[in-house]
Design an enzyme around this catalytic site. Structure first.
Site, mmCIF file in Angstrom:
data_model
loop_
_atom_site.group_PDB
_atom_site.id
_atom_site.type_symbol
_atom_site.label_atom_id
_atom_site.label_comp_id
_atom_site.label_asym_id
_atom_site.label_seq_id
_atom_site.Cartn_x
_atom_site.Cartn_y
_atom_site.Cartn_z
ATOM 1 N N GLY A 207 195.494 20.837 -17.516
ATOM 2 C CA GLY A 207 196.735 20.236 -18.020
ATOM 3 C C GLY A 207 196.733 20.180 -19.531
ATOM 4 C CG ASN A 208 199.996 20.221 -21.785
ATOM 5 O OD1 ASN A 208 200.680 19.237 -22.019
ATOM 6 N ND2 ASN A 208 200.457 21.272 -21.092
ATOM 7 N NE ARG A 209 194.121 16.072 -26.138
ATOM 8 C CZ ARG A 209 193.079 15.476 -25.603
ATOM 9 N NH1 ARG A 209 193.229 14.348 -24.952
ATOM 10 N NH2 ARG A 209 191.869 16.011 -25.711
#
Ligand code: CTP
Length: 397
Positions: A207-209
């Site tokens: 995923g990412n932030r």
């Protein structure tokens, strides 16, 4: 459209008052803040307790409350964005037409600076009476809006014109009222926001932030200007406060692609702010991958580029993309604007303090198709969203 709107609901003493419990519920569900005033006669048809629980506010029935504190009708009238009186009996109608002030509802009406919208309800012969018709005309001349009574069965057992408009129709009337004159009234918008999660196995993902805050603020900004908004949202913990926004929850880049493409047609404005993963695992294990000696190599394959595909299929849509960069911000953003066939690109730098993922602020530069560059200060994401929405409105005018 009713999100954050302040509504006074004045209820007078007619049998249709019982429907106001449902009306208050519908208004609160739409995000409105509702304060109810009852005439003494209305208390015979619906209790203040019921309305207080549903509106989550104290209900005003008298000039003084139980502790002899004065209910300041002038402040209340100033507070409201709109004053709705439903049901409006022939009696209160006559008072409104002549300016008679013998209860707190009438005092508030006479102090109101906001528009007053009334939904008359009475028996069919009363509704047709010349004095009632004259009084309705006076109300119109004085700038009030009338939601006409509906036709159907009446409390008397007769059938005809005189029923209070159904609560759903009153809500629709109010939505149309607030949308009038807004620059995006009648326009549709599609926004995506948040990260995507690309599954590795049933418990792990890449995923990412991204928090989704920027895209949600844009969706809410577009809705506040009158657009009908659909938001495709990746996994995000953020709350969508405006209940008028249709939210489609997705998890992966593939789901984001499907949801955006299937909702793209006929939209006027499309804003892609989602941080869609560029790669996903080539194979998703259907069982949890167990730890073994040595390293684990994951093969990653490219996801589909949602925005590029929207650019290819673009007809009349105003297509807006984002570019989050750490270096060569304007150069890379301008390339994306051209390569993805966009009308605008919003460039922001992950290296800049207070900008990008997770934080409540952002600092953007907008580049348009003619390479016009507009720089903005560091602002809250709501203010940034408002700048983007206003820029888009100017573009589609
Ligand atoms: N985007 C998209 N689908 C992808 C990747 C990106 O729709 N698979 C969109 C983003 O929503 C954003 C724009 O493309 O509006 C630019 O995203 P960004 O991550 O800055 O650039 P990429 O095109 O992914 O290229 P790179 O990561 O190399 O900068």
């Amino acid at each position: 459209m009713l999100y954050n709107k302040k509504i006074i609901l004045g209820i007078t003493g007619g049998i249709a008052a019982y429907k106001c419990a449902h009306l208050v519920r519908l208004l609160v569900k739409q995000g409105a803040e509702v304060k109810v005033i009852l005439t003494p006669a209305a208390k015979e048809f619906i209790t203040p307790q019921t309305l207080s629980v549903l509106s989550k506010n104290e209900v005003i029935v008298d000039f003084f409350d139980a502790n002899f504190n004065w209910n300041n009708h002038v402040h209340l009238a100033e507070w409201a964005d709109v004053f709705v009186i439903a049901p409006l009996t022939a009696n209160t109608l006559a008072k409104m037409a002549s300016g008679l002030c013998d209860n707190v509802l009438m005092a508030t009406y006479l102090s109101a600076r906001s528009k007053c919208i009334v939904a008359p309800a009475m028996d069919l012969d009363m509704y047709q009476h010349p004095t009632v018709k004259q009084n309705i005309d006076i109300l119109k001349i004085n700038g009030n809006l009338i939601i006409p009574a509906e036709t159907g069965e009446l409390a008397s057992g007769l059938s005809g014109e005189g029923r209070m408009a159904e609560p759903e129709n009153i809500v629709t009337f109010l939505i149309d009222f607030f949308k009038q004159g807004l620059p995006l009234n009648g326009k549709t918008a599609l926004v995506n926001a948040g990260p995507t999660y690309e599954a590795i196995d049933p418990v792990r993902f890449i995923g990412n932030r991204s928090s989704g805050k920027m895209g949600i603020a844009i969706a809410e900004g577009l809705a506040a200007k009158g657009a009908e908004v659909t938001l495709v949202l990746g996994p995000s913990n953020e709350k969508i406060k405006d209940p008028s926004i249709k939210v489609i929850h997705v998890e992966s880049a593939d789901q984001m692609y499907e949801a955006m493409l299937s909702n793209y047609d006929k939209k006027d404005v499309v804003v892609c702010s989602a941080a869609v993963a560029d790669y996903k695992p080539a194979k998703v294990s259907n069982k949890k991958i167990k730890k073994k000696d040595g390293n684990l190599n994951l093969e990653l394959i490219k996801t589909k580029d949602v925005l590029s595909e929207l650019g290819k299929q673009k007809k009349k849509q105003c297509l807006v993309g984002f570019a989050l960069e750490t270096d060569n911000v304007l150069e890379y953003a301008a390339e994306k604007l051209k390569n993805k066939n966009l009308d605008l690109i919003i460039a922001n730098s992950a290296a800049e303090k207070g900008a990008g993922f997770g934080v409540d602020t952002n600092k953007i530069t907008i580049i348009d198709k003619h390479n016009k560059i507009s720089n903005f200060e560091l602002k809250s994401k709501q203010e940034v969203a408002s700048d983007i929405v206003n820029y888009t409105i100017d573009l589609i005018k």
